[in-house]
Design an enzyme around this catalytic site. Structure first.
Site, PDB file in Angstrom:
ATOM      1  N   SER A   1       0.823  -1.398  -0.229  1.00 16.46           N
ATOM      2  CA  SER A   1      -0.315   0.093   0.395  1.00 16.46           C
ATOM      3  C   SER A   1       0.580   0.548   0.333  1.00 16.46           C
ATOM      4  O   SER A   1       0.543   1.985  -0.465  1.00 16.46           O
ATOM      5  CB  SER A   1      -0.824  -0.362   1.046  1.00 16.46           C
ATOM      6  OG  SER A   1      -0.285   0.066   2.465  1.00 16.46           O
ATOM      7  N   CYS A   2       1.887   1.244   0.574  1.00 20.89           N
ATOM      8  CA  CYS A   2       3.018   2.264   0.776  1.00 20.89           C
ATOM      9  C   CYS A   2       3.482   2.683  -0.528  1.00 20.89           C
ATOM     10  O   CYS A   2       4.180   3.641  -0.662  1.00 20.89           O
ATOM     11  CB  CYS A   2       4.268   2.194   1.223  1.00 20.89           C
ATOM     12  SG  CYS A   2       3.849   1.289   3.116  1.00 20.89           S
ATOM     13  N   THR A   3       3.682   1.655  -2.018  1.00 20.36           N
ATOM     14  CA  THR A   3       3.679   2.257  -3.107  1.00 20.36           C
ATOM     15  C   THR A   3       2.631   2.765  -3.908  1.00 20.36           C
ATOM     16  O   THR A   3       2.837   3.254  -5.213  1.00 20.36           O
ATOM     17  CB  THR A   3       4.253   0.813  -3.955  1.00 20.36           C
ATOM     18  OG1 THR A   3       2.427   0.470  -4.261  1.00 20.36           O
ATOM     19  CG2 THR A   3       5.628   0.274  -2.927  1.00 20.36           C
TER      20      THR A   3
ATOM     21  N   CYS B   1       1.727   2.677   7.416  1.00 17.85           N
ATOM     22  CA  CYS B   1       2.559   1.516   7.503  1.00 17.85           C
ATOM     23  C   CYS B   1       3.981   2.296   6.856  1.00 17.85           C
ATOM     24  O   CYS B   1       4.272   2.896   6.354  1.00 17.85           O
ATOM     25  CB  CYS B   1       1.988   0.474   6.477  1.00 17.85           C
ATOM     26  SG  CYS B   1       2.652   0.886   4.225  1.00 17.85           S
TER      27      CYS B   1
END
Length: 460
Positions: A319-321, A398
């Site tokens: 999700s961080c990308t 995250c």
């Protein structure tokens, strides 16, 4: 610079390049015309269709070329759903389908149809009996990918096709990731694929609809490509797609055996060299060139940038990308760790030295990111602070909520609880995954006015 993201787009195959150049020179005319240039273009198009159909395992008159794999999926789903609308509006899809399938399903649902998802196990694989429990007299269409695009797990297409056939339901297969490695087994009804996944040019897809399948093309009628893909066909791209598919198929067995050895090495050594890593996807029933793993306490975007600076192009479902701040729907459906996720998909010709180079730089990058985030092993307090603690991690993304949980778990006694208040969607996936990796007990979640409270009981 090693390119390890062929699951997104494979480098153009030399045969595709040659065929593209030749057909640009010879196949520029309208293949529907009867003069010399048109007849020459028609011969090229017919030859490309026959070659592609042979590779797919269908008749040439069952296959059409589309502007992309996504277009093939959307046209295929819409055509079957419309053709079988009198049967009903029930659509069955797996929870890990490509976004093109899920987006088409959303449109179907918005138009009044009913969509039902088939869950997967922790390896990302469906069970054929799960389709049998869902398809019925009102089911217009079932969809199942041949192999997953994020974790490489191969699906039981033949078994699901048998179940669907017994129920009188057509099965649409998204074969984008696997078609370059071999034909899709089983009695499927509709198949879609995208040429740039196997080294063909971008902007050309395949749609095969077997005889007997009720199919009603949507949109204005068009006389080209059996009315299933309107507009002037990109003939040079179609010729290059078919030529490259035949070429990669000729090399597939030998290349698959060679790449599988390299991927096996990655799977073993990543787990050995990098602490707190989860290798995801089926260990055996998988594509030969793809491996995915997630690194605990690691920001996925930072890791990808670090690998890029080190010379390695990889992808991620973290999700961080993404701008959505939600984990990949595939990882979410599997219930596996999503933070620090890396997908490595090797192109043909990848060498052992290139794979070894990635293994050399990866542990140091992961350790450096964890150090920057202040990750430390939990300290077991001699006198626990309380039977329960609550951590406010609202606004933290995250992997910070999980890091805070790891820091706090030693402050409660065995049997005590730590509750993490978070407004990051990824916490719903990664906190239970952390518990599984650390031998702790995930109690559950509860909504709060701001965010969600995730409770963990200390077991060790």
């Amino acid at each position: 610079m090693p390119y390890f993201d062929t699951a997104s787009a494979a480098p153009l195959h030399p045969v595709a390049r040659q065929a593209l150049q030749a057909s640009l020179d010879e196949g520029w005319a309208d293949p529907a015309r009867l003069y010399r240039e048109g007849r020459r273009a028609r011969l090229l198009l017919d030859a490309a269709r026959e070659a592609a159909a042979e590779a797919v395992g269908c008749r040439p008159d069952e296959l059409v070329f589309t502007p992309s794999g996504t277009h093939a999926v959307h046209s295929g789903m819409a055509g079957v759903l419309a053709g079988r609308r009198r049967v009903g509006g029930h659509l069955v899809v797996s929870a890990v389908e490509h976004s093109s399938v899920l987006h088409a399903a959303e449109v179907h649902a918005a138009g009044g149809g009913r969509v039902e998802e088939v869950p997967v196990d922790r390896f990302g694989r469906v069970c054929a009996s799960s389709y049998g429990e869902r398809v019925g007299p009102s089911t217009a269409l079932a969809c199942l990918q041949s192999a997953n695009h994020e974790v490489g797990t191969v699906q039981p297409v033949a078994e699901v096709a048998e179940v669907c056939s017994a129920a009188g339901v057509p099965l649409l297969v998204d074969a984008a990731q696997s078609l370059g490695w071999g034909p899709v087994p089983g009695n499927w009804s509709v198949l879609c694929a995208s040429a740039h996944k196997w080294g063909g040019p971008a902007g050309i897809g395949l749609l095969a609809v077997r005889k007997g399948v009720r199919f009603a093309p949507q949109g204005p009628a068009d006389e080209r490509e059996s009315g299933r893909s309107p507009g002037f066909v990109n003939l040079p791209a179609a010729v290059a797609a078919a030529a490259s598919l035949r070429a990669v198929r000729a090399e597939a067995d030998a290349e698959a055996a060679r790449l599988r050895i390299l991927v096996d090495r990655l799977r073993r050594r990543v787990a050995r060299l990098v602490p707190d890593v989860e290798v995801v996807g089926h260990p055996d029933l998988r594509l030969p060139h793809l491996v995915t793993f997630s690194c605990l306490y690691v920001d996925g975007e930072t890791l990808l940038h670090g690998l890029d600076r080190a010379g390695y192009s990889v992808s991620s479902g973290s999700s961080c990308t993404s701008s959505t701040l939600t984990p990949s729907h595939v990882l979410r459906a599997m219930g596996v760790l999503s933070e620090g996720n890396v997908r490595v998909s090797l192109p043909a010709g990848t060498t052992a030295a290139e794979v070894n180079g990635l293994l050399e730089v990866l542990p140091g990058l992961v350790a450096g990111i964890r150090e920057q985030l202040g990750v430390t092993e939990p300290v077991l307090a001699a006198d626990p602070e309380a039977e329960s603690l609550e951590l406010d991690t609202l606004g933290l993304r995250c992997p910070q909520p999980v890091i805070e949980l790891a820091r706090a778990i030693g402050r409660v006694p065995v049997g005590g609880t730590v509750t993490v208040l978070s407004d990051d969607e990824v916490a719903r996936l990664d906190i239970p995954a952390w518990c599984a990796m650390r031998g702790q007990v995930y109690v559950g979640e509860a909504p709060r006015p701001l965010g969600t409270a995730y409770t963990v009981r200390r077991a060790v």
